[in-house]
Scaffold this active site. Structure first.
Site, PDB file in Angstrom:
ATOM      1  N   ASN A  93      95.669 120.258  93.812  1.00  0.00           N
ATOM      2  CA  ASN A  93      94.911 119.012  93.934  1.00  0.00           C
ATOM      3  C   ASN A  93      93.826 119.109  95.015  1.00  0.00           C
ATOM      4  O   ASN A  93      93.292 118.104  95.465  1.00  0.00           O
ATOM      5  CB  ASN A  93      95.860 117.843  94.240  1.00  0.00           C
ATOM      6  CG  ASN A  93      96.662 118.072  95.512  1.00  0.00           C
ATOM      7  OD1 ASN A  93      96.424 119.043  96.243  1.00  0.00           O
ATOM      8  ND2 ASN A  93      97.602 117.181  95.804  1.00  0.00           N
ATOM      9  N   ASP A 152     101.505 124.701 108.322  1.00  0.00           N
ATOM     10  CA  ASP A 152     102.396 123.586 107.964  1.00  0.00           C
ATOM     11  C   ASP A 152     103.868 123.999 107.882  1.00  0.00           C
ATOM     12  O   ASP A 152     104.194 125.189 107.908  1.00  0.00           O
ATOM     13  CB  ASP A 152     101.942 122.951 106.637  1.00  0.00           C
ATOM     14  CG  ASP A 152     101.542 123.987 105.586  1.00  0.00           C
ATOM     15  OD1 ASP A 152     102.015 125.131 105.669  1.00  0.00           O
ATOM     16  OD2 ASP A 152     100.756 123.645 104.688  1.00  0.00           O
ATOM     17  N   GLU A 176      96.712 116.315 102.002  1.00  0.00           N
ATOM     18  CA  GLU A 176      96.644 115.828 100.628  1.00  0.00           C
ATOM     19  C   GLU A 176      95.404 114.955 100.417  1.00  0.00           C
ATOM     20  O   GLU A 176      94.866 114.402 101.380  1.00  0.00           O
ATOM     21  CB  GLU A 176      97.896 114.996 100.324  1.00  0.00           C
ATOM     22  CG  GLU A 176      99.196 115.804 100.340  1.00  0.00           C
ATOM     23  CD  GLU A 176      99.446 116.583  99.045  1.00  0.00           C
ATOM     24  OE1 GLU A 176      98.513 117.228  98.535  1.00  0.00           O
ATOM     25  OE2 GLU A 176     100.594 116.552  98.568  1.00  0.00           O
ATOM     26  N   HIS A 204      94.288 120.405  98.087  1.00  0.00           N
ATOM     27  CA  HIS A 204      94.744 120.325  99.481  1.00  0.00           C
ATOM     28  C   HIS A 204      94.583 121.654 100.206  1.00  0.00           C
ATOM     29  O   HIS A 204      94.644 122.724  99.604  1.00  0.00           O
ATOM     30  CB  HIS A 204      96.170 119.761  99.607  1.00  0.00           C
ATOM     31  CG  HIS A 204      97.286 120.666  99.195  1.00  0.00           C
ATOM     32  ND1 HIS A 204      98.328 120.252  98.398  1.00  0.00           N
ATOM     33  CD2 HIS A 204      97.567 121.958  99.491  1.00  0.00           C
ATOM     34  CE1 HIS A 204      99.177 121.242  98.226  1.00  0.00           C
ATOM     35  NE2 HIS A 204      98.739 122.295  98.872  1.00  0.00           N
TER      36      HIS A 204
END
Ligand code: GLP
Length: 239
Positions: A134, A65, A141, A136
């Site tokens: 979370n 990313d 996400e 990811h």
């Protein structure tokens, strides 16, 4: 899924670096899928020591990313992180290292270009992953469905706040990023997930033992047939 228990984050980094170097020793023109974040600082720090006598000259890399809107020269861009923490420490050819271009004029075209590039490289031999607070992976996400291909994502407040330390404050963290999609990640021949710290114990347990759901993106790894998890005892403690 194989789970390797590390003593602490330094030990996790060394165990992952040994796999990293071993892969390149075995296949000179390996395609490495690479991750960023604080977890991987420990891994990249250990790579030179474990790579003595290993050449990276033919290795190709694709990162997971990149933030939208950060120049490669920005010290918080993932391009800068990779150059500083890994690429400058090994004999890799810069033109063989790839990240999404967060400054592209047309982000949709850039996502397509990145998927095509990975396909032309024949996919990744080994994909290294960290885990977001979370759940990811990359910057995929939590959402209502798994997004398969490279895409632009709106970063959650949780993710922006987890990364605020790098930027000084949450306001400075970009609101968007380009991330490799779930399909590309899952097409890797082998996956190594690195996780440390008590603060990730809850989410790691959901990833490893909870239902496979896009609301915990890392849970998809349960459906891959060759995953190694390297986690320290704090991250693996029962919650
Ligand atoms: C970041 C990155 C991921 C990374 C994860 C965990 O936001 N996009 O590639 O693996 O979140 O980061 P950290 O290791 O800093 O906890």
């Amino acid at each position: 899924m194989e789970v390797i228990i590390a003593k602490d984050s330094t030990d996790m980094g060394r165990k992952a670096a040994a796999i990293f170097a071993g892969q390149v020793a075995k296949k000179k023109d390996t395609v490495l899928g690479l991750a960023t974040g604080s977890t991987f600082l420990e891994v990249y720090k250990a790579v030179p020591e474990f790579s003595r006598g290993v050449s990276f000259f033919q290795v190709r890399t694709v990162n997971l990313d990149e933030y939208v809107g950060l120049e490669a020269s920005n010290k918080n861009s993932y391009r800068h992180y990779m150059n500083k923490n890994l690429f400058s420490k090994i004999n890799i050819q810069q033109q063989n290292t790839h990240l999404p271009n967060g400054m592209a004029g047309n982000i949709d075209e850039e996502c397509l270009r990145y998927d095509t590039l990975i396909e032309k490289l024949g996919g990744t031999d080994i994909q290294f992953l960290g885990l977001g607070m979370n759940g990811h992976i990359g910057f995929n996400e939590p959402s209502g469905s798994f997004i398969l291909s490279t895409h632009c994502v709106n970063l959650s407040e949780n993710t922006r706040s987890a990364n605020a330390g790098f930027f000084g404050c949450i306001e400075a963290v970009p609101k968007q990023a380009i991330t490799m999609g779930i399909k590309t990640i899952m097409q890797a021949k082998k996956i190594v997930l690195c996780v440390t710290g008590a603060q990730k114990a809850g989410i790691l347990s959901k990833v490893l033992y909870g239902p496979v759901t896009p609301s915990v993106p890392g849970s998809i790894l349960q459906s891959h047939n060759c995953v190694t998890v390297i986690a320290d005892s704090k991250a693996l403690r029962s919650v």
